[in-house]
Scaffold this active site. Structure first.
Site, PDB file in Angstrom:
ATOM      1  CG  HIS A 282       1.280 -42.493-121.317  1.00 39.17           C
ATOM      2  ND1 HIS A 282       0.259 -42.011-122.527  1.00 39.17           N
ATOM      3  CD2 HIS A 282       1.517 -43.865-121.916  1.00 39.17           C
ATOM      4  CE1 HIS A 282       0.304 -42.895-123.432  1.00 39.17           C
ATOM      5  NE2 HIS A 282       0.741 -43.972-123.142  1.00 39.17           N
TER       6      HIS A 282
ATOM      7  CG  ASP B  54       5.154 -49.326-121.604  1.00 39.76           C
ATOM      8  OD1 ASP B  54       4.673 -50.259-122.284  1.00 39.76           O
ATOM      9  OD2 ASP B  54       4.810 -48.199-121.968  1.00 39.76           O
TER      10      ASP B  54
END
Length: 428
Positions: free
Chosen positions: A306, A363
């Site tokens: 991320h 996600d």
């Protein structure tokens, strides 16, 4: 915010600049007067080391994997709260009392319907239009129907427009989905929860009663909570920048939706799901892990790592538990789930991924959950926008309420031609 001083050497000369301290997190050097004092700008593409504002909404510590909304850890909110309660928290700064909570839910439920003329607005889109294209257009068009809440200098107008945006976004998203599959729109049912109402408007039909499955309703509510706000990301910064010009809130949120549409921002869960489909079965994972390590191979593990988190994404922990609950409730035997779990296990125990801190993010799991519930991949980003609307609205309200707020105007490092004389066309 107590001010200290930071001594910076700029082009051989020393300058003192104020240092501001927040509640927690890194201090910041206030360089607002740097150009006036030094004749130089700072250069920070992507704003990776620049605080564009001060905010009391959300705090992220990427190194430690911490995400707080108004001081409350995201794990506690996702497990024990509801999306409506988190929405109230983000908008108002504190958790509501029982009476405040019931009044807030009642207010939101009474703003869920769209102006009937907007139904005709959908007819102008092709049936295969992307839901985000529809949402951009419809949300931007809301300002043409709700003139009574566009005076941003009026706190009551800001409150009404905030409630309208949060309330109407599920209706707008559900109608975008219904239009794409040729089914009739369903009006909201105010007897249902915010999330249950959205599920009914999306998957229900007029011919029969829709039954809300509690595990699916809870899963969607958690997904909404986990995506409600995420500090000064690209779409939130877009909303703030648009709002700094004095644009009405509907236009600002439409700008945020447009930014979120980008695959580098809102399309990550779709990319993660497509990656799992490409891998297929758990026995093929080692081959794809080796491909991911090869810099010359275009394959990349999507849903890992991320921009902010350099540790395990705190939202992913909640989603890992949620995906099991959804699959059990729906009796899903999708091999993608087993592939996802096995891939996570192998990556977390691989020195390469540990060294590079490539941990699963939210996600990685959300795409699998949304697919199991029945959403097509084209709706994934629309759901993200639905959930993030409350964060955008809260950030916009915070900015507009700041007496020191000014229009955003980033600087640049100009690399084009120097001044030169115009040459008439006949002489070129």
């Amino acid at each position: 915010m107590a001010d200290n001083k930071a001594n910076l050497n700029v082009a051989g000369s020393d300058y003192d600049f104020p240092v501001k301290s927040g509640t927690i997190g890194p201090d910041v050097v206030d360089i607002g007067k740097m150009y006036g004092r030094t004749g130089m700008f700072t250069y920070d593409p992507g704003f990776t080391s620049t605080a564009s504002c001060d905010s009391g909404l959300t705090y992220i510590d990427g190194e430690e994997g911490v995400l707080l909304h108004r001081g409350y850890p995201i794990g506690q909110l996702a497990e024990d709260s509801s999306f409506m309660e988190v929405s109230y928290l983000l908008l108002n700064g504190e958790l509501p009392s029982q009476e405040e909570y019931e009044n807030f839910k009642y207010t939101i439920s009474r703003h869920t319907m769209l102006h009937d003329q907007l139904r005709g607005f959908y007819q102008g889109f092709r049936r295969d239009a992307h839901p985000m294209a529809i949402m951009c257009g419809v949300v931007g068009a809301l300002s043409a129907f709700y003139h009574d809440s566009t005076d941003i200098s009026d706190p009551d107008h800001r409150k009404i427009s905030s409630h309208r945006l949060i309330a109407k976004m599920p209706t707008i998203a559900a109608m975008a989905y219904k239009y794409s599959i040729g089914q009739p729109f369903l009006y909201p049912d105010n007897s249902l929860s915010y999330t249950g109402n959205f599920l009914r408007m999306t998957f229900g039909v007029p011919a029969e009663e829709y039954e809300v499955i509690p595990a699916v309703e809870k899963a969607m509510d958690r997904i909404f909570i986990l995506h409600a706000d995420h500090e000064q990301n690209a779409s939130t910064s877009t909303v703030r920048l648009a709002g700094s010009s004095g644009a009405n809130p509907f236009a600002c949120i439409a700008a945020g939706i447009a930014c979120l549409w980008g695959p580098a921002h809102g399309g990550a869960n779709e990319a993660a799901l497509n990656m799992l489909k490409e891998i297929g079965t758990p026995d093929k994972i080692p081959h794809y892990i080796e491909r991911a390590k090869d810099k010359n191979d275009p394959f990349r593990l999507m849903g890992f790592g991320h921009r902010v988190y350099k540790n395990y994404d705190p939202r992913a922990t909640v989603m890992q538990k949620t995906v099991r609950e959804v699959f059990d409730a729906l009796k899903v035997t999708d091999p993608l789930f087993e592939t996802a779990l096995r891939l996570e296990e192998m990556a977390l125990n691989d020195d390469y991924f540990i060294e590079k801190k490539l941990f699963p993010n939210v996600d990685f799991y959300s795409g699998v959950i949304l697919s199991a519930i029945g959403f097509p991949t084209t709706m994934f980003t629309a759901l993200f926008a639905l959930a993030r609307t409350v964060g955008w609205v809260a950030q916009w309200n915070e900015m507009i309420s700041d007496p020191g707020q000014r229009i955003g105007r980033p600087r640049q490092l100009y690399t084009g031609p120097a001044a030169r004389d115009y040459i008439p066309l006949s002489q070129r």
